[in-house]
Design an enzyme around this catalytic site. Structure first.
Site, PDB file in Angstrom:
ATOM      1  N   HIS A 114       1.167  -1.046   0.001  1.00 30.82           N
ATOM      2  CA  HIS A 114      -0.309  -0.022  -0.421  1.00 30.82           C
ATOM      3  C   HIS A 114       1.074   1.183   0.003  1.00 30.82           C
ATOM      4  O   HIS A 114       2.135   1.040   0.835  1.00 30.82           O
ATOM      5  CB  HIS A 114      -1.085  -0.110   0.615  1.00 30.82           C
ATOM      6  N   ALA A 183      10.688   3.834  -3.716  1.00 33.86           N
ATOM      7  CA  ALA A 183      10.461   2.426  -2.526  1.00 33.86           C
ATOM      8  C   ALA A 183       9.855   1.426  -3.037  1.00 33.86           C
ATOM      9  O   ALA A 183      10.908   0.529  -1.816  1.00 33.86           O
ATOM     10  CB  ALA A 183      10.185   3.643  -0.940  1.00 33.86           C
ATOM     11  N   GLU A 184       9.109   1.564  -3.038  1.00 32.93           N
ATOM     12  CA  GLU A 184       7.953  -0.062  -3.143  1.00 32.93           C
ATOM     13  C   GLU A 184       9.133  -1.334  -4.109  1.00 32.93           C
ATOM     14  O   GLU A 184       8.721  -1.845  -3.598  1.00 32.93           O
ATOM     15  CB  GLU A 184       6.695   0.091  -3.955  1.00 32.93           C
TER      16      GLU A 184
HETATM   17  C1  GRF Z   1       1.188   1.128  -6.099  1.00 35.09           C
HETATM   18  O1  GRF Z   1       0.786   2.661  -5.437  1.00 35.09           O
HETATM   19  C2  GRF Z   1       1.005  -0.252  -4.563  1.00 35.09           C
HETATM   20  O2  GRF Z   1       1.285   0.511  -3.659  1.00 35.09           O
HETATM   21  C3  GRF Z   1      -0.816  -0.426  -5.161  1.00 35.09           C
HETATM   22  O3  GRF Z   1      -0.816  -0.346  -6.460  1.00 35.09           O
HETATM   23  C4  GRF Z   1      -0.160   0.381  -7.593  1.00 35.09           C
HETATM   24  C5  GRF Z   1       0.741  -0.054  -8.257  1.00 35.09           C
HETATM   25  O4  GRF Z   1       0.081  -0.092  -9.201  1.00 35.09           O
HETATM   26  N1  GRF Z   1      -1.466  -1.316  -3.969  1.00 35.09           N
HETATM   27  P1  GRF Z   1       0.133  -0.522 -10.504  1.00 35.09           P
HETATM   28  O5  GRF Z   1       1.819  -1.703 -10.211  1.00 35.09           O
HETATM   29  O6  GRF Z   1       1.316   0.743 -11.167  1.00 35.09           O
HETATM   30  O7  GRF Z   1      -1.126  -1.254 -11.037  1.00 35.09           O
END
Ligand code: GRF
Length: 215
Positions: A114, A183-184
């Site tokens: 998230h 960061a993700e």
């Molecule tokens: C990211 O912001 C993640 O935190 C949330 O979905 C986004 C990524 O989606 N769960 P995508 O890979 O760009 O479709």
């Protein structure tokens, strides 16, 4: 395409959109930083880029449209039956925006990332740029991302790991989103690898990674 090996954790990826997160995971596999076998990609939407990303890597895809199911329970049953059919041990949500009910045999086997520091700016309706806009409007000086197990409440399950990033005075939702996504891209593969290596234990809401993730 990477060759599946028996030692790789079998995974399903659930998405609804761009597949950027899937792409990042596939890059991590390619760089030998992530020992998983993505056996299946499930999408809640037809004709999204994430499906193309999967196909380009030779990964099987299935689309489950919520409108085709009479209830959340029926929808969830279909999604997890597909996961069972592919014998996956971990379900990785990657931009999946539909609510699903987690069946007993998938408790603590579904994770999500998230784009905020839970419990801030999360829950029903907090997805995409809304999360970052809310963080900016609230005036927080730090935001970030959270990897957590998924339970049957939005963004609520035990937190596995978090990374903070600064919120700059002139940030827009887009510039903050880009910083958080960087960061993700580090955190999600690292957490999944820790799970694949059996380094993650859960006691109640408290999750321990041993040895801890490095920065
Ligand atoms: C990211 O912001 C993640 O935190 C949330 O979905 C986004 C990524 O989606 N769960 P995508 O890979 O760009 O479709």
């Amino acid at each position: 395409m990477s060759v599946p090996s028996p030692s790789r954790l079998p995974v399903a990826v659930l998405l609804s959109g761009t597949g950027r997160t899937l792409q990042n995971l596939l890059q991590s596999i390619h760089r030998n930083n992530l020992s998983i076998d993505v056996r299946l990609v499930i999408s809640s939407h037809a004709d999204v880029r994430g499906i193309d990303v999967a196909r380009e890597h030779g990964i099987g895809t299935q689309v489950f449209l919520p409108k085709d199911y009479g209830s959340t329970d029926d929808y969830s049953d279909a999604v997890f039956e597909a996961c069972r059919g592919s014998r996956v041990e971990l379900v990785v949500m990657a931009g999946f925006i539909r609510y699903v009910k987690i069946p007993d045999d998938f408790q603590l086997r579904v994770i999500n990332i998230h784009p905020s520091l839970i419990p801030a700016f999360c829950g029903k309706g907090f997805y995409g740029s809304r999360v970052h806009q809310a963080a900016i409007e609230y005036g927080v000086k730090l935001s970030g991302c959270t990897v957590h197990f998924v339970d049957n409440e939005y963004d609520h399950g035990p937190i596995i790991a978090q990374r903070a990033v600064p919120v700059e005075p002139d940030d827009s939702a887009d510039t903050l989103a880009a910083r958080v996504f960087q960061a993700e891209c580090q955190l999600y593969p690292a957490v999944i690898q820790a799970i694949a290596e059996g380094r993650v234990t859960v006691t109640g809401r408290c999750v321990r990674v041993t040895p801890p993730l490095t920065e």
